[in-house]
Design an enzyme around this catalytic site. Structure first.
Site, mmCIF file in Angstrom:
data_model
loop_
_atom_site.group_PDB
_atom_site.id
_atom_site.type_symbol
_atom_site.label_atom_id
_atom_site.label_comp_id
_atom_site.label_asym_id
_atom_site.label_seq_id
_atom_site.Cartn_x
_atom_site.Cartn_y
_atom_site.Cartn_z
ATOM 1 C CG PHE A 167 -1.447 1.511 1.883
ATOM 2 C CD1 PHE A 167 -2.403 1.672 0.485
ATOM 3 C CD2 PHE A 167 -1.542 1.924 2.520
ATOM 4 C CE1 PHE A 167 -2.589 3.300 1.619
ATOM 5 C CE2 PHE A 167 -2.038 2.997 3.131
ATOM 6 C CZ PHE A 167 -2.652 3.737 2.527
ATOM 7 N N GLY A 184 22.710 -3.361 6.747
ATOM 8 C CA GLY A 184 24.291 -3.917 7.058
ATOM 9 C C GLY A 184 24.491 -3.372 5.098
ATOM 10 C CB ALA A 216 8.015 2.586 7.191
ATOM 11 C CE1 TYR A 231 3.927 -4.297 11.796
ATOM 12 C CE2 TYR A 231 2.987 -2.823 13.236
ATOM 13 C CZ TYR A 231 3.261 -3.278 12.403
ATOM 14 O OH TYR A 231 3.496 -1.728 11.069
ATOM 15 C CD GLN A 272 28.865 -1.207 16.866
ATOM 16 O OE1 GLN A 272 27.088 -1.542 17.334
ATOM 17 N NE2 GLN A 272 29.209 -2.532 16.116
#
Ligand SMILES: NC(=O)c1ccc[n+]([C@@H]2O[C@H](COP(=O)([O-])OP(=O)(O)OC[C@H]3O[C@@H](n4cnc5c(N)ncnc54)[C@H](O)[C@@H]3O)[C@@H](O)[C@H]2O)c1
Length: 327
Positions: free
Chosen positions: A17, A106, A118, A149, A166
Site C-alpha cells: 500500500f 548492512g 518505516a 509486530y 556504531q
C-alpha cells in the site's frame, strides 16, 4: 518531469500500500526506483502502471535474506502492517522486522547509503501517555499476539540507532500512525477498509467495543509527502519522528461518516474488543511540524471519498471480494 538529480532508490515492500505510492512519488520526482517485494501482502496490480518504464525495476526478494544491489538511498517498508496479516505468521513477521533491518542496514553500510525505516505508532503499545510524543517509551506487552509486530519494530529502531552510533550511518526513522487510501488491501481487517467494504456491500458494519475508542487517520498522499521531506532533512536528524494526523475520530463517528459518504443502508453491530487493542491513539506531530514543515492537508471526508471510489472500482472488477470485519 525531472525536478532534481536522479538517484537510484531502493524501496522494500514497494508493491504494498504505502510502498507503491512511494514508488509513484519517487518516479514522478525523476528518480530511478528499484522496488523489491516478496508479494506477501503486496500485489503486482499496485505497481502494474509502471511496467515498462525505463527507470522502474521490480525484484521478487524476501528481505530476511541478504541483498546485493547498488543504490544511493533505501526506504525500508517491507513488513505486513495489518494485524490479520502479521499475526498469520508471527515468526516471519519478527524475522522481517529484525533480520530484514539487519540486511538492509548492512546494505546501507556497504554502500554508505542513507536509509529510512518505516516504524510505527505500535512501538507505543497501549499508551499511558496521550497524545504520544517521540520521547515516550511505550507500553508494549511482549507476550501478546501483537508483540511479533510491536517488538519487531522496536528492535528494528534499536538496530537503526546502533548502526548510526556504531557505524556512522545516516538514518531516518518515521513512526507512522494509521494511514489509509487507495490500494489498501480490501481484506486486511483494518478499520477503514473494513467499514468501506461492509458499507459498499450493504453488510452490517462491525464495531469492536462500544465504538468510543479513537484513532487518527492520515491520507496516504500526506504520508508520502512526509517520507520524502524526512529523507531530505540534514544528516544529523535521525528521528524518530511521529507522522500521522493529530485529529482524533471515534470508531462510531468513522462508521457514520462511511455510511454517509457511500449512501449505504448498512446497520451497526457491536462485538467485544480484541486483546491488546489500544483504546486511544493520536500522534503529537510538533516535531514533524518543526523539522519537516509538514502537517496533513487532506481532510477525512476528501480522503475517504477517494478511498471509497477505489474500493467501489475494485468491487466492480472483482465482485467476489468480501469484507473482513477484524481491525
Ligand atoms: N499503513 C499504515 O497505516 C502503517 C502504519 C504504521 C506503520 N506502517 C509500516 O509501513 C510499512 C508499509 O505498510 P503498508 O501499509 O504499505 O503494508 P503492506 O502490507 O501493504 O505492505 C508491506 C509490503 O511489504 C512486503 N513484504 C512483507 N514481508 C516482506 C519480506 N520479508 N520481504 C520483502 N517484502 C516483504 C509485502 O508483500 C507488502 O508489499 C510497513 O513496514 C508497516 O509496518 C504502516
Amino acid at each position: 518531469m525531472r525536478e532534481i538529480e536522479r538517484k537510484r532508490i531502493l524501496v522494500t515492500g514497494g508493491a504494498g500500500f504505502l510502498g507503491s505510492h512511494l514508488c509513484d512519488r519517487l518516479l514522478a520526482m525523476g528518480h530511478d526506483v528499484l522496488c523489491i517485494d516478496n508479494f506477501y501482502t503486496g500485489s503486482k496490480a499496485n505497481i502494474a502502471h509502471h511496467h515498462g518504464e525505463p527507470f522502474f525495476e521490480v525484484l521478487r526478494h524476501d528481505i530476511t535474506f541478504p541483498l546485493y544491489v547498488e543504490v544511493d538511498e533505501i526506504y525500508n517498508l517491507a513488513c505486513p502492517a495489518s494485524p490479520i496479516h502479521y499475526q498469520f505468521d508471527p515468526v516471519q513477521t519478527t524475522k522481517t522486522s529484525v533480520h530484514g533491518a539487519i540486511n538492509m542496514l548492512g546494505l546501507a553500510k556497504r554502500l554508505k547509503a542513507k536509509i529510512f525505516q518505516a516504524s510505527t505508532s505500535e512501538v507505543y503499545g497501549d499508551p499511558a501517555v496521550h497524545p504520544q510524543t517521540e520521547d515516550y517509551c511505550g507500553n508494549v506487552n511482549p507476550l501478546g499476539l501483537r508483540a511479533c509486530y510491536d517488538e519487531g519494530k522496536r528492535c528494528a529502531e534499536t538496530l537503526f540507532m546502533d548502526y548510526r552510533r556504531q557505524h556512522g550511518l545516516t538514518i531516518k526513522v518515521a513512526r507512522i500512525f494509521n494511514t489509509y487510501g487507495p490500494r489498501m488491501h480490501p481484506n486486511d481487517g483494518r478499520v477503514v477498509s473494513s467499514f468501506i467494504m461492509q458499507a459498499l456491500m450493504g453488510e452490517p458494519i462491525t464495531i469492536y467495543g462500544d465504538g468510543g475508542q479513537t484513532r487518527s487517520f492520515c491520507y496516504v498522499d500526506d504520508m508520502i509527502e512526509a517520507f520524502v521531506r524526512l529523507m531530505a532533512t540534514p544528516d544529523d536528524f535521525p528521528g524518530p519522528v511521529n507522522l500521522g494526523n493529530p485529529e482524533e475520530t471515534t470508531m462510531l463517528e468513522l462508521a457514520e461518516k462511511v455510511i454517509d459518504l457511500t449512501g449505504s443502508s448498512s446497520s451497526l453491530v457491536f462485538r467485544p474488543l480484541p486483546s491488546d487493542d489500544p483504546l486511544k491513539r493520536r500522534p503529537d506531530i510538533t516535531l514533524a511540524r518543526a523539522r519537516l514543515e509538514w502537517q496533513p492537508r487532506i481532510g477525512l471526508d476528501e480522503g475517504l471519498g477517494r478511498t471509497i471510489a477505489y474500493f467501489a472500482r475494485l468491487l466492480t472488477d472483482k465482485p467476489h471480494l468480501s469484507a473482513v470485519p477484524l481491525h
